[in-house]
Design a protein around this motif. Structure first.
Motif, mmCIF file in Angstrom:
data_model
loop_
_atom_site.group_PDB
_atom_site.id
_atom_site.type_symbol
_atom_site.label_atom_id
_atom_site.label_comp_id
_atom_site.label_asym_id
_atom_site.label_seq_id
_atom_site.Cartn_x
_atom_site.Cartn_y
_atom_site.Cartn_z
ATOM 1 N N THR A 33 157.184 -28.154 49.750
ATOM 2 C CA THR A 33 156.072 -28.847 49.087
ATOM 3 C C THR A 33 155.012 -29.316 50.083
ATOM 4 O OG1 THR A 33 157.347 -30.908 49.167
ATOM 5 C CG2 THR A 33 157.503 -29.599 47.161
ATOM 6 N N LYS A 52 155.704 -24.703 42.282
ATOM 7 C CA LYS A 52 156.597 -25.190 41.235
ATOM 8 C C LYS A 52 156.188 -24.553 39.905
ATOM 9 C CE LYS A 52 158.950 -28.405 43.535
ATOM 10 N NZ LYS A 52 158.860 -29.800 43.096
ATOM 11 N N ASN A 56 158.317 -27.420 34.852
ATOM 12 C CA ASN A 56 159.669 -27.526 35.408
ATOM 13 C C ASN A 56 159.540 -27.810 36.899
ATOM 14 O OD1 ASN A 56 162.282 -27.336 36.260
ATOM 15 N ND2 ASN A 56 162.686 -25.339 35.367
ATOM 16 N N ARG A 57 159.490 -29.059 37.245
ATOM 17 C CA ARG A 57 159.191 -29.428 38.627
ATOM 18 C C ARG A 57 160.298 -29.038 39.599
ATOM 19 N NH1 ARG A 57 161.420 -33.687 41.079
ATOM 20 N NH2 ARG A 57 162.864 -35.029 39.947
ATOM 21 N N ASN A 58 161.490 -28.700 39.105
ATOM 22 C CA ASN A 58 162.603 -28.374 39.989
ATOM 23 C C ASN A 58 162.839 -26.867 40.119
ATOM 24 O OD1 ASN A 58 163.209 -31.115 40.507
ATOM 25 N ND2 ASN A 58 164.148 -31.247 38.504
ATOM 26 N N GLU A 59 161.933 -26.042 39.563
ATOM 27 C CA GLU A 59 162.017 -24.597 39.741
ATOM 28 C C GLU A 59 161.000 -24.176 40.793
ATOM 29 O OE1 GLU A 59 162.884 -21.658 36.523
ATOM 30 O OE2 GLU A 59 160.794 -21.112 36.879
ATOM 31 N N TYR A 60 161.504 -23.675 41.906
ATOM 32 C CA TYR A 60 160.656 -23.262 43.021
ATOM 33 C C TYR A 60 160.442 -21.757 42.957
ATOM 34 C CZ TYR A 60 161.807 -27.828 45.068
ATOM 35 O OH TYR A 60 161.971 -29.174 45.303
ATOM 36 N N ASP A 81 166.200 -32.098 47.402
ATOM 37 C CA ASP A 81 165.984 -32.578 46.042
ATOM 38 C C ASP A 81 167.241 -33.277 45.561
ATOM 39 O OD1 ASP A 81 164.849 -32.940 43.477
ATOM 40 O OD2 ASP A 81 163.849 -30.994 43.624
ATOM 41 N N THR A 83 168.249 -33.295 42.178
ATOM 42 C CA THR A 83 168.640 -32.830 40.848
ATOM 43 C C THR A 83 168.954 -31.334 40.910
ATOM 44 O OG1 THR A 83 166.339 -32.374 40.267
ATOM 45 C CG2 THR A 83 167.182 -34.553 39.724
ATOM 46 N N ASP A 84 169.196 -30.723 39.737
ATOM 47 C CA ASP A 84 169.396 -29.275 39.684
ATOM 48 C C ASP A 84 168.169 -28.563 40.251
ATOM 49 O OD1 ASP A 84 171.827 -29.676 38.442
ATOM 50 O OD2 ASP A 84 171.060 -29.304 36.424
ATOM 51 N N ILE A 85 168.406 -27.496 40.992
ATOM 52 C CA ILE A 85 167.327 -26.726 41.613
ATOM 53 C C ILE A 85 167.482 -25.261 41.222
ATOM 54 C CG2 ILE A 85 166.297 -25.967 43.780
ATOM 55 C CD1 ILE A 85 167.473 -28.438 45.105
ATOM 56 N N SER A 112 170.699 -30.099 47.554
ATOM 57 C CA SER A 112 170.629 -30.883 46.322
ATOM 58 C C SER A 112 171.717 -31.944 46.383
ATOM 59 C CB SER A 112 170.835 -30.019 45.085
ATOM 60 O OG SER A 112 170.949 -30.841 43.940
#
Length: 214
Positions: A33, A52, A56-60, A81, A83-85, A112
């Protein structure tokens, strides 16, 4: 439990056609980021290589290529992170050389601390390490819920260590450390290749480590 369909073989290389990107900053919260500190092989700044997914802020979403940590400074992470990634790319994705010359007190590559990590197809982790109390181990990947790969995953020559004062002691999980519960697993798709690092006994050369599960 670990669900693994693999394995060990000779070393592998990267396709020369793949673009290479270097992270030149120092972000413990995540180089993914920190867009302004990524550069191409020509030394020029590059943007938009990691984004991102909207909503869905946790999908890279990585552009296909080689992401090299060899020019990072200090305790830089690629992704950190809680949370779930989910990590996806439209083509081959290689993450390599996240291992500064000096052993850092804290270092993660993809971490994570509060969820699962899910990768798409054609992901490679080559020659990475982590150390220190931040991840306890997991040279390339740390999760406390589990890790899932798509097809054609490669984990080659990754290492982990923990730093205690002036001494470095092996703490397990040269490639992956899952600090989870009885439902946690490492799952590979087809054609996975895993090869351990051979070297100093200070480092963990075991590819995987699971925490004690009661």
């Amino acid at each position: 439990m670990a669900e693994i369909g693999i394995f060990a073989a000779a070393s592998v290389g990267n396709a020369n056609a793949e673009p290479i990107y270097y992270y030149t900053g120092n972000s413990e919260t995540g180089a993914a980021t920190d867009e302004e500190n990524w550069k191409g092989a020509d030394g020029k700044s590059v943007t938009g290589i990691i984004a991102k997914t909207e909503g869905n802020r946790n999908e890279y979403r990585f552009q296909s290529g080689i992401y090299d940590g060899g020019k990072t400074v200090g305790d830089a992470w690629l992704i950190a992170d809680g949370t779930d990634i989910k990590i996806i790319s439209e083509g081959p994705l290689t993450i390599q050389n996240w291992r500064p010359d000096l052993i850092p007190v804290k270092q993660g590559v993809i971490t994570s601390t509060g969820g699962k990590i899910i990768f798409g197809d054609n992901v490679s982790f080559l020659n990475n390490y982590s150390s220190g109390e931040a991840t306890k181990g997991g040279g390339a990947i740390y999760s406390n819920k589990g890790v899932t790969f798509g097809e054609n995953a490669k984990l080659i020559s990754n290492q982990a260590a923990v730093v205690i004062g002036p001494w470095s002691q092996s703490n397990g999980g040269g490639a992956i450390f899952v600090d989870g519960d009885a439902d946690s697993a490492v799952i590979f798709g087809k054609n996975a290749l895993v090869e351990k690092k051979r070297g100093s006994p200070w480092w963990s050369n075991r590819c995987f480590r699971f925490s004690d599960i009661r």
